[in-house]
Design an enzyme around this catalytic site. Structure first.
Site, PDB file in Angstrom:
ATOM      1  N   GLN A 141       0.683  -1.371  -0.025  1.00 35.16           N
ATOM      2  CA  GLN A 141       0.091   0.007  -0.019  1.00 35.16           C
ATOM      3  C   GLN A 141       0.952   1.355  -0.008  1.00 35.16           C
ATOM      4  OE1 GLN A 141      -1.501  -1.097   4.102  1.00 35.16           O
ATOM      5  NE2 GLN A 141      -1.767   1.150   4.287  1.00 35.16           N
ATOM      6  N   CYS A 147      -5.264   0.713   3.809  1.00 36.39           N
ATOM      7  CA  CYS A 147      -5.473  -0.774   4.123  1.00 36.39           C
ATOM      8  C   CYS A 147      -6.904  -1.153   4.034  1.00 36.39           C
ATOM      9  CB  CYS A 147      -4.843  -0.652   5.677  1.00 36.39           C
ATOM     10  SG  CYS A 147      -5.914   0.251   6.831  1.00 36.39           S
ATOM     11  N   HIS A 284      -6.090  -0.946  11.754  1.00 38.42           N
ATOM     12  CA  HIS A 284      -5.563  -1.631  10.301  1.00 38.42           C
ATOM     13  C   HIS A 284      -6.401  -2.681   9.917  1.00 38.42           C
ATOM     14  CE1 HIS A 284      -2.403  -2.316   7.468  1.00 38.42           C
ATOM     15  NE2 HIS A 284      -1.905  -3.289   7.838  1.00 38.42           N
ATOM     16  N   ASN A 305      -1.175  -9.287   4.883  1.00 32.98           N
ATOM     17  CA  ASN A 305      -0.871  -7.718   4.930  1.00 32.98           C
ATOM     18  C   ASN A 305      -0.572  -7.110   3.606  1.00 32.98           C
ATOM     19  OD1 ASN A 305      -0.671  -5.346   6.392  1.00 32.98           O
ATOM     20  ND2 ASN A 305       1.103  -5.979   7.618  1.00 32.98           N
TER      21      ASN A 305
END
Ligand SMILES: *[C@@H]1O[C@H](CO)[C@@H](O)[C@H](O)[C@H]1NC(C)=O
Length: 341
Positions: A141, A147, A284, A305
């Site tokens: 990102q 996110c 997040h 992630n």
């Protein structure tokens, strides 16, 4: 009175002390020099350039503190996970979380209408949606707090592969640019559920290839947004604060989860089953793409992630599962949701 002999001994002792002090000082400056070397090597490895000498000195200081923290943590050996000197090593934890973690937990509490996996009784003992071909490569990102878009897109890529058999990388940038009429605010933050709402209302989402990621807020390209590569019929929330409910969902598809990723252990996580430090202030958005049990018996969630493959286990983290707190580790069971096909 001091005799000549005693005087000799005192002089020798003083010389010895001075020598020890000097060698201590030089080993200190050697350490500094090698830390400086390490910073230089780290800078060239990650292509980092600082604007002036002041900035360089400031970043060196932060780098040094982080490296010392990471090394002393790893020497401790009392944790099942390790930290590593990754590309975020010249950022304070405050700087790091400010630019990336923008999940807006405070505005999110939609009512639970239904949970399609409620009656699931049997789940496999392990699941890894990567092995089933339902997970695209890890994305990055960058310094954009979207996110939420990466989390929603990864869950959507999963359900799309499960229903169509095709793994298609989908467009976070479309969400950043076009999903702006409600809660979601591009790099300034957003929510997975409202991203799913946008995708549903827009009748689909386009591909990453068609609408490439830029990492900055932009103007919506409506032509590209009208080119649908994947669709969803809606989304559902996993009943909150229940890891067993989350298990039923993740056993059936990749699931968007919100976590508290604010701590420096999370920033520098490198491998192993993460057991904290973290709280439950959700900041997040990531995606649970499986679960399992480590050799030593520790159960974990497999989490994708969006910080590139240099972070964690090739971009993934294994987070402890079935902890004492209902919220799950780092609040992972608090606000999970998934799109429906
Ligand atoms: C779960 O089972 C109950 C009882 O058989 C049924 O009424 C309900 O519709 C089921 N829920 C789902 C989501 O399948």
């Amino acid at each position: 009175m001091i005799s000549t002999n005693q005087y000799k001994w005192i002089s020798l002792a003083m010389l010895f002390i001075l020598g020890a002090l000097a060698s201590h000082a030089s080993s200190r400056s050697l350490q500094e020099a090698s830390m400086y070397e390490r910073h230089q090597q780290w800078m060239s490895h990650y292509g980092r350039v600082y604007k002036d000498a002041d900035e360089m000195e400031k970043r060196f200081k932060i780098f040094k503190e982080n490296v010392e923290h990471i090394e002393s943590f790893n020497k401790g050996m009392n944790k099942p996970y390790k930290l590593g000197v990754n590309e975020f090593a010249d950022l304070t934890n405050k700087e790091f979380t400010a630019s990336r973690n923008r999940f807006k937990s405070h505005v999110c509490s939609p009512a639970i209408i239904s949970f399609k996996y409620k009656n699931v009784t049997a789940v496999p003992s392990t699941m890894d949606w990567r092995k089933k071909g339902a997970v695209t490569p890890v994305k990055d990102q960058g310094q954009c707090g979207c996110c939420w878009a990466f989390s929603a897109v990864a869950a959507m890529e999963g359900i799309t592969q499960l229903t169509t058999g095709k793994l298609i990388s989908l467009a976070e940038q479309e969400l950043v640019d076009c999903d702006t009429s409600g809660e979601d605010q591009g790099c300034e933050g957003g929510l997975m559920d409202t991203a799913f709402q946008y995708i549903q209302q827009n009748h689909g989402l386009t591909t990453e290839a068609n609408y490439p990621y830029k990492g900055v807020d932009g103007t919506c390209n409506t032509n590209k947004a009208a080119n649908h590569a994947a669709k969803i019929t809606g989304y559902e929330d996993v009943p909150a604060n229940s890891e067993s409910a989350l298990l039923k969902a993740v056993a059936n598809q990749p699931v968007s989860v919100a976590i508290d990723a604010g701590g420096s252990d999370f920033q520098f996580y490198s491998s192993g089953v993460f057991t904290g430090q973290c709280g439950t202030e959700l900041d997040h958005g990531v995606t649970a793409v499986g679960y399992g049990t480590d050799e030593d018996g520790t159960k974990y969630w497999l989490v994708k992630n969006s910080w590139g493959t240099g972070w964690g286990e090739e971009g993934y983290i294994r987070m402890q599962r079935d902890v004492d707190a209902n919220e799950g580790l780092c609040g992972i069971a608090m606000q999970a949701s998934y799109p429906t096909a």
